[in-house]
Structures are given as structure tokens and as C-alpha cells.
Design a protein around this motif. Structure first.
Motif, mmCIF file in Angstrom:
data_model
loop_
_atom_site.group_PDB
_atom_site.id
_atom_site.type_symbol
_atom_site.label_atom_id
_atom_site.label_comp_id
_atom_site.label_asym_id
_atom_site.label_seq_id
_atom_site.Cartn_x
_atom_site.Cartn_y
_atom_site.Cartn_z
ATOM 1 N N UNK A 45 -13.805 55.449 1.762
ATOM 2 C CA UNK A 45 -13.754 53.981 2.502
ATOM 3 C C UNK A 45 -12.618 53.078 1.841
ATOM 4 N N UNK A 46 -12.509 53.249 0.631
ATOM 5 C CA UNK A 46 -11.546 52.399 -0.042
ATOM 6 C C UNK A 46 -10.040 52.811 0.471
ATOM 7 N N UNK A 47 -9.811 54.068 0.525
ATOM 8 C CA UNK A 47 -8.698 54.477 1.090
ATOM 9 C C UNK A 47 -8.473 54.027 2.569
ATOM 10 N N UNK A 48 -9.425 54.153 3.484
ATOM 11 C CA UNK A 48 -9.233 53.776 4.931
ATOM 12 C C UNK A 48 -8.992 52.361 4.765
ATOM 13 N N UNK A 51 -5.320 51.756 3.560
ATOM 14 C CA UNK A 51 -4.471 52.125 4.639
ATOM 15 C C UNK A 51 -4.625 51.083 6.087
ATOM 16 N N UNK A 52 -5.645 50.383 6.303
ATOM 17 C CA UNK A 52 -5.497 49.644 7.355
ATOM 18 C C UNK A 52 -5.088 48.031 6.930
ATOM 19 N N UNK A 53 -5.179 47.829 5.573
ATOM 20 C CA UNK A 53 -4.157 46.770 5.157
ATOM 21 C C UNK A 53 -3.015 46.820 5.340
ATOM 22 N N UNK A 54 -2.480 48.232 4.680
ATOM 23 C CA UNK A 54 -1.036 48.389 4.706
ATOM 24 C C UNK A 54 -0.360 48.370 6.132
ATOM 25 N N UNK A 55 -1.158 48.926 7.016
ATOM 26 C CA UNK A 55 -0.843 48.833 8.317
ATOM 27 C C UNK A 55 -0.435 47.698 8.877
ATOM 28 N N UNK A 56 -1.694 46.711 8.763
ATOM 29 C CA UNK A 56 -1.585 45.537 9.243
ATOM 30 C C UNK A 56 -0.526 44.643 8.638
ATOM 31 N N UNK A 57 -0.357 44.614 7.064
ATOM 32 C CA UNK A 57 0.933 44.180 6.886
ATOM 33 C C UNK A 57 2.187 44.556 7.265
ATOM 34 N N UNK A 58 2.209 45.774 7.412
ATOM 35 C CA UNK A 58 3.600 46.118 8.033
ATOM 36 C C UNK A 58 3.887 45.861 9.585
ATOM 37 N N UNK A 59 2.609 45.748 10.387
ATOM 38 C CA UNK A 59 2.820 45.031 11.659
ATOM 39 C C UNK A 59 3.129 43.572 11.628
#
Length: 178
Positions: A45-48, A51-59
Motif C-alpha cells: 500500500x505504501x509503495x502504491x 508511486x502514485x505521488x511520484x507519477x502525479x508530481x511528474x505530471x
């Protein structure tokens, strides 16, 4: 895992082992315990989430870069294509046509007036019916030829009027500018 401590009888107690344990069946991870199935679930759960936060920051960063490039491009195009001398001359021509254009009073005197000489409502309406009307709705071109039908409703044959003309009055408190 063993519990250390004694019961009332003095014997050491061991938790139930194997899949029959309540914690293992429920996937429960209590304080100080680390059951492998529960720990993996929590870590996943923490990993997901990470990953979601990193993807959002990247976007977000990518969108910010694209917007910055657009903004720089827009400003360069806007100011490079603008000829400020022509803007000045257009502004002066409109000022000359509407503000500095002289007109005569209909009744009585033959004194010429312009926008800055208006002192009452009657003179204001004469100014509207004189210089404003003749410049907003001309009947002939600057060289005296009649105005072609496709050039109707153009202010000084350049700016097309869209919709009706509206005059409004803006009232300000007497001491608001000081």
C-alpha cells in the motif's frame, strides 16, 4: 514467536502456531508484531501511494514546463509583432476624431467647442450628435467618395462595430481619489 511471561500457574505460554492463528487468518498486524502477509500488504500500500505521488508530481512538473514554454512563446509573439508607432498613430487618430473634433452650438453663438469645452447636458448631446455620430457612422470616405456597403459600421474604416453602442456613467465618491 514466543510470549515470555508466566501465567497464574507459572508455565510459559506460547501463541497458537500455524494457519489457525486468528491474526494470520485476519491479516492483522499488531504493534510489535510482523506477520509476513500483513507486512507485505502494508508495504505494498505504501509503495502504491508513493508511486502514485511520484507519477502525479511528474505530471505536474511536465504540465508546468509546457505552460512555461507556451507563456514565453506567447509573450514573444505578442510583443514582436506589435508596432508601437502604429498603435500611437491609431490612438491619436481616434482621439482627434472624437475628443478634439470641434463642433458648433446649434442655437445662438458660433463658438467652436470640443470635448474639453463641454459644460452642460445640452452641449454633451450636441457633441454626441455631431462629431461622435459622424465618425462612428460615416457616409463617405476620407477622399469624398461614397462609402461602400461592405465598409458600413466601421469606426474610421478600420475597427468594425459589433453590437450596439452603449454609453455608461461611472460615479465615484468625492474623496475616493485622495
Amino acid at each position: 514467536m514466543q510470549w515470555t511471561g508466566s501465567s497464574s500457574s507459572g508455565r510459559q505460554r506460547h501463541p497458537p502456531q500455524g494457519p489457525n492463528s486468528f491474526e494470520e487468518r485476519a491479516g492483522y498486524v499488531g504493534m510489535g508484531q510482523s506477520l509476513e502477509a500483513g507486512a507485505e500488504t502494508v508495504d505494498m500500500r505504501r509503495l502504491e501511494q508513493d508511486l502514485r505521488l511520484r507519477a502525479q508530481k511528474k505530471r505536474d512538473l511536465g504540465e508546468m514546463r509546457v505552460y512555461t514554454v507556451f507563456l514565453v512563446f506567447f509573450i514573444v509573439v505578442y510583443f514582436s509583432g506589435r508596432d508601437f508607432t502604429q498603435t500611437f498613430y491609431l490612438h491619436e487618430a481616434i482621439r482627434e476624431a472624437f475628443v478634439n473634433e470641434e463642433f458648433r452650438e446649434e442655437y445662438g453663438t458660433f463658438i467652436k467647442k470640443n470635448w474639453f469645452d463641454l459644460s452642460n447636458i445640452r452641449e454633451f448631446w450636441q457633441w454626441l450628435q455631431g462629431p461622435v455620430t459622424t465618425n462612428l457612422f460615416p457616409e463617405e470616405l476620407y477622399n469624398g467618395q461614397p462609402l461602400p456597403p461592405d465598409r458600413l459600421y466601421f469606426v474610421q474604416t478600420y475597427n468594425k462595430l459589433l453590437g450596439r453602442i452603449r454609453l455608461r456613467q461611472l460615479r465615484v465618491e468625492p474623496d475616493s481619489c485622495t
